[in-house]
Design a protein around this motif. Structure first.
Motif, PDB file in Angstrom:
ATOM      1  N   SER A  57     -53.064 -12.298  44.169  1.00  0.00           N
ATOM      2  CA  SER A  57     -52.871 -12.631  45.576  1.00  0.00           C
ATOM      3  C   SER A  57     -54.151 -12.485  46.388  1.00  0.00           C
ATOM      4  O   SER A  57     -54.272 -13.075  47.469  1.00  0.00           O
ATOM      5  CB  SER A  57     -51.763 -11.751  46.171  1.00  0.00           C
ATOM      6  N   THR A  58     -55.131 -11.728  45.877  1.00  0.00           N
ATOM      7  CA  THR A  58     -56.395 -11.597  46.605  1.00  0.00           C
ATOM      8  C   THR A  58     -57.116 -12.939  46.712  1.00  0.00           C
ATOM      9  O   THR A  58     -57.885 -13.145  47.656  1.00  0.00           O
ATOM     10  CB  THR A  58     -57.313 -10.576  45.923  1.00  0.00           C
ATOM     11  N   LEU A  69     -52.740 -22.966  48.359  1.00  0.00           N
ATOM     12  CA  LEU A  69     -52.624 -22.683  46.925  1.00  0.00           C
ATOM     13  C   LEU A  69     -51.212 -22.928  46.404  1.00  0.00           C
ATOM     14  O   LEU A  69     -50.925 -22.618  45.240  1.00  0.00           O
ATOM     15  CB  LEU A  69     -53.006 -21.221  46.642  1.00  0.00           C
ATOM     16  N   ALA A  70     -50.353 -23.456  47.220  1.00  0.00           N
ATOM     17  CA  ALA A  70     -48.933 -23.554  46.886  1.00  0.00           C
ATOM     18  C   ALA A  70     -48.694 -24.280  45.568  1.00  0.00           C
ATOM     19  O   ALA A  70     -49.111 -25.422  45.384  1.00  0.00           O
ATOM     20  CB  ALA A  70     -48.185 -24.273  48.003  1.00  0.00           C
ATOM     21  N   GLY A  71     -48.026 -23.605  44.655  1.00  0.00           N
ATOM     22  CA  GLY A  71     -47.672 -24.213  43.378  1.00  0.00           C
ATOM     23  C   GLY A  71     -48.690 -24.037  42.290  1.00  0.00           C
ATOM     24  O   GLY A  71     -48.411 -24.347  41.135  1.00  0.00           O
ATOM     25  N   MET A  72     -49.901 -23.546  42.604  1.00  0.00           N
ATOM     26  CA  MET A  72     -50.893 -23.292  41.559  1.00  0.00           C
ATOM     27  C   MET A  72     -50.335 -22.250  40.605  1.00  0.00           C
ATOM     28  O   MET A  72     -49.850 -21.199  41.009  1.00  0.00           O
ATOM     29  CB  MET A  72     -52.198 -22.786  42.190  1.00  0.00           C
ATOM     30  N   LYS A  73     -50.388 -22.560  39.318  1.00  0.00           N
ATOM     31  CA  LYS A  73     -49.849 -21.670  38.288  1.00  0.00           C
ATOM     32  C   LYS A  73     -50.954 -21.184  37.375  1.00  0.00           C
ATOM     33  O   LYS A  73     -52.059 -21.714  37.373  1.00  0.00           O
ATOM     34  CB  LYS A  73     -48.776 -22.395  37.467  1.00  0.00           C
ATOM     35  N   ASN A 189     -49.740 -18.565  50.036  1.00  0.00           N
ATOM     36  CA  ASN A 189     -50.974 -18.378  49.272  1.00  0.00           C
ATOM     37  C   ASN A 189     -51.026 -17.031  48.559  1.00  0.00           C
ATOM     38  O   ASN A 189     -52.106 -16.526  48.225  1.00  0.00           O
ATOM     39  CB  ASN A 189     -52.219 -18.547  50.152  1.00  0.00           C
ATOM     40  N   ALA A 190     -49.879 -16.446  48.304  1.00  0.00           N
ATOM     41  CA  ALA A 190     -49.762 -15.218  47.526  1.00  0.00           C
ATOM     42  C   ALA A 190     -48.889 -15.491  46.310  1.00  0.00           C
ATOM     43  O   ALA A 190     -48.111 -16.457  46.287  1.00  0.00           O
ATOM     44  CB  ALA A 190     -49.158 -14.098  48.379  1.00  0.00           C
ATOM     45  N   ILE A 191     -49.025 -14.653  45.283  1.00  0.00           N
ATOM     46  CA  ILE A 191     -48.194 -14.806  44.092  1.00  0.00           C
ATOM     47  C   ILE A 191     -46.730 -14.604  44.460  1.00  0.00           C
ATOM     48  O   ILE A 191     -46.366 -13.613  45.112  1.00  0.00           O
ATOM     49  CB  ILE A 191     -48.597 -13.787  43.007  1.00  0.00           C
ATOM     50  N   ASP A 192     -45.903 -15.546  44.062  1.00  0.00           N
ATOM     51  CA  ASP A 192     -44.460 -15.436  44.271  1.00  0.00           C
ATOM     52  C   ASP A 192     -43.862 -14.766  43.041  1.00  0.00           C
ATOM     53  O   ASP A 192     -43.632 -15.405  42.015  1.00  0.00           O
ATOM     54  CB  ASP A 192     -43.858 -16.831  44.474  1.00  0.00           C
ATOM     55  N   ASP A 193     -43.627 -13.447  43.142  1.00  0.00           N
ATOM     56  CA  ASP A 193     -43.160 -12.682  41.985  1.00  0.00           C
ATOM     57  C   ASP A 193     -41.808 -13.165  41.467  1.00  0.00           C
ATOM     58  O   ASP A 193     -41.493 -12.971  40.293  1.00  0.00           O
ATOM     59  CB  ASP A 193     -43.073 -11.189  42.338  1.00  0.00           C
TER      60      ASP A 193
END
Length: 446
Positions: A57-58, A69-73, A189-193
């Motif tokens: 998430s940083t 960043l939405a959807g970047m895996k 723009n953060a990791i969606d856990d």
């Protein structure tokens, strides 16, 4: 505990297969479609992927616009941590939030070191190195230091299944199989856990059959075991520092609460690794050696470790990294004193290639930093994609200088390639690369 598991194709939920479109291309579901845009805008969908050097998430802190960043895996060595372990980490460092990258691997590195020293009956790394691999395979199963040391004190051989997975070291002193996380950025723009999935790569059947020499007598006492840390408090990977430091401190606390090693408490000497652009790691190693450490946990960066490994092993001190993934270490001439709890990139490359295939990417561009980490992971991923049926011209690796003033030329190569998927293998410079991809309409921006 997971045993004898292999890399598999990844069945990702429909929510995790949100298509990544070019800038302004809309927000629709489904996987990659190299034939066009399902929304009818005429813009080709481009899937963007990261790896362990930037999947945190940083990374999103460098992006102000919602959905950049939405959807970047991406993939990273990651184990589904038990709640009680994360609770214990938060007691050590309440500021961790939900960031626990490599905390388990760091914790396990110290537990393995402690068990090996007790089995050997000495804090001399040139002696206890022969017991390290055997603590992870072939003996009686245990999953805490207390349970494992009870086995040792009863005259048995522990098979430590750690926080970070089954471990099961091969002869080279690294995991035969490992857990990887498939993570995804959300609109913030953060990791969606909630979208994180776990897959396994490798095969525990490849673990060593050499459990080491006969152990010392149960309850053997001796000189204090001193463990140093060489972890990123500054530099490119500083975001990994807090969870790794917390993992080290927690391990030492719990080992000492269980009676310590060789009749004494383990002593922890902490230090900063910096990054490959500074001599911080060299200065830290010199200080740790002067402090009399028997083992050094770190570095996180493969390049930093390659800069100091000879210094450490020449001093007769063991090095065990919780995060090095470069394949160079598998065959490195280390006098049997280098180990790692993180899996080599040959395993992450399998998980990454499976993810790329599962998302239907028929053409792939790989942007990788020019160092041991970037080159190794990029080439291994390419080889896996070729083995999976893609042709030479469908997988293009572009290697870049991470210290370059800009990455315009590399981004332009991706624009001209126009692939279905782009993989960015980098550290904190990844944000500038992704910003460039967004500006050219082939990034994750939605």
């Amino acid at each position: 505990m997971r045993t004898r598991t292999y890399a598999r194709s990844i069945a990702v939920t429909s929510a995790a297969l949100v298509a990544l479109t070019a800038c302004g291309g809309g927000d629709d579901g489904g996987g990659s479609d190299s034939g066009g845009d399902a929304s009818g805008s005429g813009e080709k969908q481009v899937n963007i992927y990261g790896t362990d050097g930037n999947m945190g998430s940083t990374l999103g802190e460098d992006f102000e616009e919602q959905g950049a960043l939405a959807g970047m895996k991406g993939t990273l060595p990651l184990t589904e941590l038990a709640g009680d372990f994360t609770d214990r980490l938060l007691q050590v460092d309440p500021n961790l939030g939900n960031t626990f990258n490599y905390a388990g691997e760091t914790y396990d590195a110290i537990v393995i070191t402690a068990l090996a020293a007790q089995l050997a009956g000495t804090n001399d790394a040139n002696v206890f190195k022969a017991y390290v691999n055997g603590t992870t395979t072939g003996g009686e199963k245990c999953d805490t230091f207390q349970a494992c040391i009870d086995i040792v004190n009863a005259g048995g051989n522990p098979d430590y299944d750690g926080i970070s997975g089954p471990l099961a070291f091969v002869d080279a002193g690294e995991p035969a199989a490992a857990s990887f996380g498939i993570q995804q950025f959300g609109d913030d723009n953060a990791i969606d856990d909630s979208l994180t999935e776990f897959v396994l790569a490798g095969d525990e059947a490849n673990a060593t059959t050499d459990e080491g020499p006969a152990p010392a007598a149960p309850g053997t006492t001796g000189e204090q075991l001193v463990v140093g840390t060489l972890l990123p408090l500054t530099g490119d990977l500083a975001f990994l520092g807090p969870p790794e430091v917390a993992g080290a401190r927690l391990a030492v606390q719990e080992i000492n609460a269980a009676g310590g090693v060789l009749g004494q408490d383990v002593r922890l000497e902490e230090g900063d690794s910096g990054d490959a652009t500074t001599d911080t790691a060299t200065q830290t190693v010199d200080r740790l050696l002067q402090a009399g450490v028997n083992a050094i946990v770190g570095a996180a960066s493969s390049t930093v470790s390659l800069n100091v490994i000879d210094r450490i092993t020449a001093a007769g001190v063991m090095q065990i990294s919780p995060a090095n993934t470069s394949d160079q270490f598998t065959t490195y001439n280390d006098n049997g004193l280098y180990f790692r709890t993180a899996p080599p990139d040959v395993l992450q490359a399998r998980a990454l290639a499976d993810l790329l295939a599962a998302d239907g990417n028929n053409t792939v561009g790989i942007l990788a930093r020019n160092d041991s980490y970037g080159n190794g992971l990029a080439e291994n991923t390419r080889e896996n994609l070729l083995a999976g049926g893609l042709s030479e011209d469908q997988v293009v690796n572009v290697i870049y200088d991470p210290n370059a003033a800009n990455f315009d030329a590399e981004v332009q190569q991706m624009v001209e390639l126009n692939p279905d998927g782009i993989v960015v293998i980098g550290f904190n410079e990844s944000s500038r690369i992704i910003q460039g991809l967004n500006e050219n309409g082939i990034g994750p921006q939605r």
